[in-house]
Design a protein around this motif. Structure first.
Motif, PDB file in Angstrom:
ATOM      1  N   VAL A   1       0.824  -1.200   0.000  1.00  8.66           N
ATOM      2  CA  VAL A   1       0.000   0.000   0.000  1.00  8.66           C
ATOM      3  C   VAL A   1       0.861   1.253   0.000  1.00  8.66           C
ATOM      4  N   GLN A   2       2.003   1.210   0.670  1.00  7.11           N
ATOM      5  CA  GLN A   2       2.919   2.328   0.706  1.00  7.11           C
ATOM      6  C   GLN A   2       4.337   1.796   0.863  1.00  7.11           C
ATOM      7  N   PRO A   3       5.336   2.607   0.512  1.00  8.96           N
ATOM      8  CA  PRO A   3       6.724   2.121   0.588  1.00  8.96           C
ATOM      9  C   PRO A   3       7.072   1.605   1.976  1.00  8.96           C
ATOM     10  N   CYS A   4       7.923   0.611   1.990  1.00 11.62           N
ATOM     11  CA  CYS A   4       8.257  -0.065   3.230  1.00 11.62           C
ATOM     12  C   CYS A   4       9.668  -0.607   3.142  1.00 11.62           C
ATOM     13  N   TYR A   5      10.375  -0.612   4.242  1.00 13.36           N
ATOM     14  CA  TYR A   5      11.730  -1.142   4.232  1.00 13.36           C
ATOM     15  C   TYR A   5      11.788  -2.614   4.603  1.00 13.36           C
ATOM     16  N   VAL A   6      10.624  -3.255   4.765  1.00 11.75           N
ATOM     17  CA  VAL A   6      10.538  -4.695   4.981  1.00 11.75           C
ATOM     18  C   VAL A   6       9.740  -5.280   3.822  1.00 11.75           C
ATOM     19  N   LYS A   7      10.125  -6.453   3.363  1.00 16.00           N
ATOM     20  CA  LYS A   7       9.492  -7.095   2.212  1.00 16.00           C
ATOM     21  C   LYS A   7       8.415  -8.068   2.664  1.00 16.00           C
ATOM     22  N   PRO A   8       7.223  -8.027   2.042  1.00 19.10           N
ATOM     23  CA  PRO A   8       6.220  -9.043   2.369  1.00 19.10           C
ATOM     24  C   PRO A   8       6.619 -10.390   1.777  1.00 19.10           C
ATOM     25  N   SER A   9       5.918 -11.425   2.150  1.00 17.88           N
ATOM     26  CA  SER A   9       6.204 -12.777   1.685  1.00 17.88           C
ATOM     27  C   SER A   9       6.357 -12.836   0.169  1.00 17.88           C
ATOM     28  N   ASP A  10       7.274 -13.694  -0.288  1.00 18.40           N
ATOM     29  CA  ASP A  10       7.439 -13.909  -1.724  1.00 18.40           C
ATOM     30  C   ASP A  10       6.189 -14.529  -2.345  1.00 18.40           C
ATOM     31  N   GLU A  11       5.315 -15.073  -1.526  1.00 18.70           N
ATOM     32  CA  GLU A  11       4.117 -15.745  -2.022  1.00 18.70           C
ATOM     33  C   GLU A  11       2.861 -14.896  -1.822  1.00 18.70           C
ATOM     34  N   THR A  12       3.070 -13.595  -1.664  1.00 18.76           N
ATOM     35  CA  THR A  12       1.952 -12.664  -1.472  1.00 18.76           C
ATOM     36  C   THR A  12       0.927 -12.770  -2.585  1.00 18.76           C
ATOM     37  N   ALA A  13       1.376 -12.975  -3.827  1.00 17.41           N
ATOM     38  CA  ALA A  13       0.454 -12.995  -4.968  1.00 17.41           C
ATOM     39  C   ALA A  13      -0.602 -14.074  -4.836  1.00 17.41           C
ATOM     40  N   LEU A  14      -0.237 -15.215  -4.254  1.00 19.71           N
ATOM     41  CA  LEU A  14      -1.221 -16.291  -4.101  1.00 19.71           C
ATOM     42  C   LEU A  14      -2.226 -15.963  -3.004  1.00 19.71           C
TER      43      LEU A  14
END
Length: 217
Positions: free
Chosen positions: A90-103
């Motif tokens: 939703v907005q820039p972040c210095y932590v990455k969400p899960s690589d499987e977020t798309a699913l």
């Protein structure tokens, strides 16, 4: 504590930060419950190291667990806000969400009743489930929402892939069983709350364990 999607400004003190978005009261409750279930499943060795991922739906966004973190030690404030229509933060972040977020996002787009998605790697499910894997005649099948155990159920599965973005765009989900196994990888399950999603995972792992113990025909 500063939330991970808030980058402190050099001109502002930490006490003056107002991180947005903020989880709704219901989402906050579900996030806290998710962290409890994630710890329990980690203690079962269902997602060792940094494996597994979890999310909670909250209106037009979902809160997704961060990548590269041990999910048995998650705090509810560590989840990241993602637009599930686009699978983008939703907005820039210095932590990455899960690589499987798309699913996770594909589930929320496909099933309006889904409020929580869980992905773990239970060993019997991961080892046994493949194409046309069937379960039948066990009372635990009712955990999938079935009315009777006197039936044959094919567990939906797909070959594992590293292209999760493509999978999230193309996947056809079973909205009745609310399960998907990536073969040799792990299982996704979803429900109206975190417990309902975990019930499906527990039931599937139990049934796969029973099948592994059954004598060969």
């Amino acid at each position: 504590m500063v939330s991970p999607w808030t980058r402190p400004s050099p001109t502002l003190s930490t006490s003056s930060l107002h991180p947005l978005p903020v989880p709704s009261a219901l989402a906050k409750q579900d996030l806290k419950r998710t962290t409890v279930l994630a710890t329990q499943s980690a203690n079962r060795s269902w997602h060792p190291a940094t494996g597994g991922n979890f999310s909670v739906r909250d209106g037009d966004i979902c809160w997704v667990s961060p990548s590269g973190k041990h999910k048995g030690m998650l705090e509810w404030t560590a989840f990241l806000p993602v637009d599930y229509a686009t699978a983008a933060l939703v907005q820039p972040c210095y932590v990455k969400p899960s690589d499987e977020t798309a699913l996770h996002c594909a589930v929320y787009r496909a099933d309006p009743n889904a409020r929580a998605v869980m992905h773990v790697h239970p060993p019997h499910t991961t080892a046994l489930v493949g194409k046309d894997f069937q379960l039948s005649n066990n009372e635990m099948l009712k955990a999938f929402g079935l009315k009777t155990h006197e039936t044959n159920v094919i567990i939906p599965s797909l070959p594992n892939t590293q292209d999760m973005d493509r999978l999230g765009q193309d996947v056809q989900l079973n909205l009745d069983l609310k399960l998907l196994v990536l073969e040799g990888h792990g299982v996704y399950a979803w429900g109206r709350n975190p417990d309902e999603a975990m019930f499906r995972i527990e039931a599937l792992e139990f049934l796969c364990q029973l099948k592994s113990l059954a004598p060969s025909p």
